[in-house]
Design a protein around this motif. Sequence first.
Motif, PDB file in Angstrom:
ATOM      1  N   SER A  96     -47.882   1.265  61.197  1.00  0.00           N
ATOM      2  CA  SER A  96     -48.322   1.512  62.575  1.00  0.00           C
ATOM      3  C   SER A  96     -49.825   1.731  62.626  1.00  0.00           C
ATOM      4  O   SER A  96     -50.477   1.382  63.625  1.00  0.00           O
ATOM      5  CB  SER A  96     -47.584   2.714  63.174  1.00  0.00           C
ATOM      6  OG  SER A  96     -48.076   3.942  62.657  1.00  0.00           O
ATOM      7  N   GLY A  99     -51.469  -1.828  61.991  1.00  0.00           N
ATOM      8  CA  GLY A  99     -51.360  -2.579  63.235  1.00  0.00           C
ATOM      9  C   GLY A  99     -51.280  -4.083  63.084  1.00  0.00           C
ATOM     10  O   GLY A  99     -51.572  -4.816  64.033  1.00  0.00           O
ATOM     11  N   ASP A 100     -50.871  -4.559  61.915  1.00  0.00           N
ATOM     12  CA  ASP A 100     -50.745  -6.002  61.681  1.00  0.00           C
ATOM     13  C   ASP A 100     -49.395  -6.465  62.224  1.00  0.00           C
ATOM     14  O   ASP A 100     -48.339  -6.113  61.688  1.00  0.00           O
ATOM     15  CB  ASP A 100     -50.850  -6.299  60.187  1.00  0.00           C
ATOM     16  CG  ASP A 100     -50.961  -7.787  59.886  1.00  0.00           C
ATOM     17  OD1 ASP A 100     -50.299  -8.583  60.587  1.00  0.00           O
ATOM     18  OD2 ASP A 100     -51.691  -8.151  58.961  1.00  0.00           O
ATOM     19  N   ARG A 101     -49.410  -7.285  63.274  1.00  0.00           N
ATOM     20  CA  ARG A 101     -48.165  -7.665  63.946  1.00  0.00           C
ATOM     21  C   ARG A 101     -47.282  -8.587  63.120  1.00  0.00           C
ATOM     22  O   ARG A 101     -46.142  -8.852  63.509  1.00  0.00           O
ATOM     23  CB  ARG A 101     -48.477  -8.287  65.304  1.00  0.00           C
ATOM     24  CG  ARG A 101     -48.913  -7.241  66.329  1.00  0.00           C
ATOM     25  CD  ARG A 101     -49.063  -7.798  67.712  1.00  0.00           C
ATOM     26  NE  ARG A 101     -49.191  -6.715  68.688  1.00  0.00           N
ATOM     27  CZ  ARG A 101     -49.394  -6.913  69.979  1.00  0.00           C
ATOM     28  NH1 ARG A 101     -49.480  -8.148  70.463  1.00  0.00           N
ATOM     29  NH2 ARG A 101     -49.505  -5.889  70.797  1.00  0.00           N
ATOM     30  N   ARG A 102     -47.773  -9.047  62.000  1.00  0.00           N
ATOM     31  CA  ARG A 102     -46.901  -9.815  61.110  1.00  0.00           C
ATOM     32  C   ARG A 102     -45.779  -8.938  60.562  1.00  0.00           C
ATOM     33  O   ARG A 102     -44.773  -9.438  60.054  1.00  0.00           O
ATOM     34  CB  ARG A 102     -47.713 -10.412  59.965  1.00  0.00           C
ATOM     35  CG  ARG A 102     -48.644 -11.550  60.392  1.00  0.00           C
ATOM     36  CD  ARG A 102     -49.502 -12.029  59.251  1.00  0.00           C
ATOM     37  NE  ARG A 102     -50.416 -10.967  58.792  1.00  0.00           N
ATOM     38  CZ  ARG A 102     -51.285 -11.117  57.798  1.00  0.00           C
ATOM     39  NH1 ARG A 102     -51.358 -12.268  57.154  1.00  0.00           N
ATOM     40  NH2 ARG A 102     -52.087 -10.122  57.454  1.00  0.00           N
ATOM     41  N   TRP A 104     -43.953  -7.021  62.426  1.00  0.00           N
ATOM     42  CA  TRP A 104     -42.972  -6.788  63.487  1.00  0.00           C
ATOM     43  C   TRP A 104     -41.537  -7.153  63.103  1.00  0.00           C
ATOM     44  O   TRP A 104     -40.602  -6.384  63.394  1.00  0.00           O
ATOM     45  CB  TRP A 104     -43.394  -7.531  64.749  1.00  0.00           C
ATOM     46  CG  TRP A 104     -42.321  -7.626  65.792  1.00  0.00           C
ATOM     47  CD1 TRP A 104     -41.662  -8.738  66.217  1.00  0.00           C
ATOM     48  CD2 TRP A 104     -41.750  -6.536  66.542  1.00  0.00           C
ATOM     49  NE1 TRP A 104     -40.739  -8.432  67.175  1.00  0.00           N
ATOM     50  CE2 TRP A 104     -40.760  -7.089  67.400  1.00  0.00           C
ATOM     51  CE3 TRP A 104     -41.973  -5.157  66.568  1.00  0.00           C
ATOM     52  CZ2 TRP A 104     -40.014  -6.310  68.274  1.00  0.00           C
ATOM     53  CZ3 TRP A 104     -41.216  -4.372  67.436  1.00  0.00           C
ATOM     54  CH2 TRP A 104     -40.257  -4.944  68.273  1.00  0.00           C
ATOM     55  N   LEU A 130     -46.519  -2.604  67.234  1.00  0.00           N
ATOM     56  CA  LEU A 130     -46.382  -3.954  66.691  1.00  0.00           C
ATOM     57  C   LEU A 130     -45.656  -4.943  67.598  1.00  0.00           C
ATOM     58  O   LEU A 130     -45.715  -6.151  67.356  1.00  0.00           O
ATOM     59  CB  LEU A 130     -45.643  -3.884  65.340  1.00  0.00           C
ATOM     60  CG  LEU A 130     -46.307  -3.036  64.258  1.00  0.00           C
ATOM     61  CD1 LEU A 130     -45.394  -2.927  63.037  1.00  0.00           C
ATOM     62  CD2 LEU A 130     -47.656  -3.602  63.852  1.00  0.00           C
ATOM     63  N   PRO A 132     -44.636  -7.718  69.953  1.00  0.00           N
ATOM     64  CA  PRO A 132     -45.432  -8.820  70.512  1.00  0.00           C
ATOM     65  C   PRO A 132     -45.415  -8.796  72.033  1.00  0.00           C
ATOM     66  O   PRO A 132     -44.494  -8.245  72.647  1.00  0.00           O
ATOM     67  CB  PRO A 132     -44.744 -10.066  69.963  1.00  0.00           C
ATOM     68  CG  PRO A 132     -43.356  -9.637  69.646  1.00  0.00           C
ATOM     69  CD  PRO A 132     -43.433  -8.200  69.247  1.00  0.00           C
ATOM     70  N   GLU A 133     -46.419  -9.386  72.627  1.00  0.00           N
ATOM     71  CA  GLU A 133     -46.498  -9.439  74.086  1.00  0.00           C
ATOM     72  C   GLU A 133     -45.252 -10.113  74.645  1.00  0.00           C
ATOM     73  O   GLU A 133     -44.829 -11.167  74.175  1.00  0.00           O
ATOM     74  CB  GLU A 133     -47.744 -10.217  74.510  1.00  0.00           C
ATOM     75  CG  GLU A 133     -47.996 -10.182  76.002  1.00  0.00           C
ATOM     76  CD  GLU A 133     -49.304 -10.837  76.382  1.00  0.00           C
ATOM     77  OE1 GLU A 133     -49.551 -11.016  77.584  1.00  0.00           O
ATOM     78  OE2 GLU A 133     -50.077 -11.197  75.458  1.00  0.00           O
TER      79      GLU A 133
END
Length: 222
Positions: A96, A99-102, A104, A130, A132-133
């Motif tokens: 967290s 903060g790397d969204r990979r 998720w 994380l 995604p939009e």
Amino acid sequence: MTMSEEGTNTKRVRRGLESGDPSVRLQAVLAIGTAPDPELVGELVERCAVEPDFYVRDMLTWALTRHPASMTVPALLAEVRSERAQARSQALHTLSKIGDRRAWPAITRELLADADDEVARSAWRAAVVLVPEGGEPGLAAVLATQLGRGGRETRLSLSRALIALGEAVVPVLRAAATGPDPRVRAHAIATERLLHDPDAGFEAAVEEAKRIMALGATGREE
């Protein structure tokens, strides 16, 4: 610094990580974070799983964020699947912060409903960072299944996570507010109040939720 001196320093830091004195471990982790060393990423991650001192764990997370995500994230994702609750919790907490969204896809329903409260709380915090939009409504629906869970700190953590998702949580909170479980209803009502009035305070929001529920049950103010 020569290669020999670097090797000596690395050995000294490794010994520090294994010290029985938390202040020595803290200094060792601080040294790694100040001068990031890719060779020590694995040891930092391993230490997260067993470190008993809160301040050292916090410094471990900081030190890991000082290294490239390409090195830390894969190691942390492996820990998320660990059988040790602290390993899962600390890995999620660190993810967290990175903060790397990979990362998720690793935030599974199982983690969001983990039997260990600390793991679940860390998963909730990681998830809202994380996600995604466009994924907020789906995440809100999963988080809402945990409403009413645990003691004050656990419920407050969940409320904060839901509120971080913004207006996407309103439909699931309103649905939960009409359910059969009074703890879930109170938690849902309190969370929606905090969403619209962040200054209300959690305890005040819970008391207001109970009052609303009582009114609904009696049809009059007591």
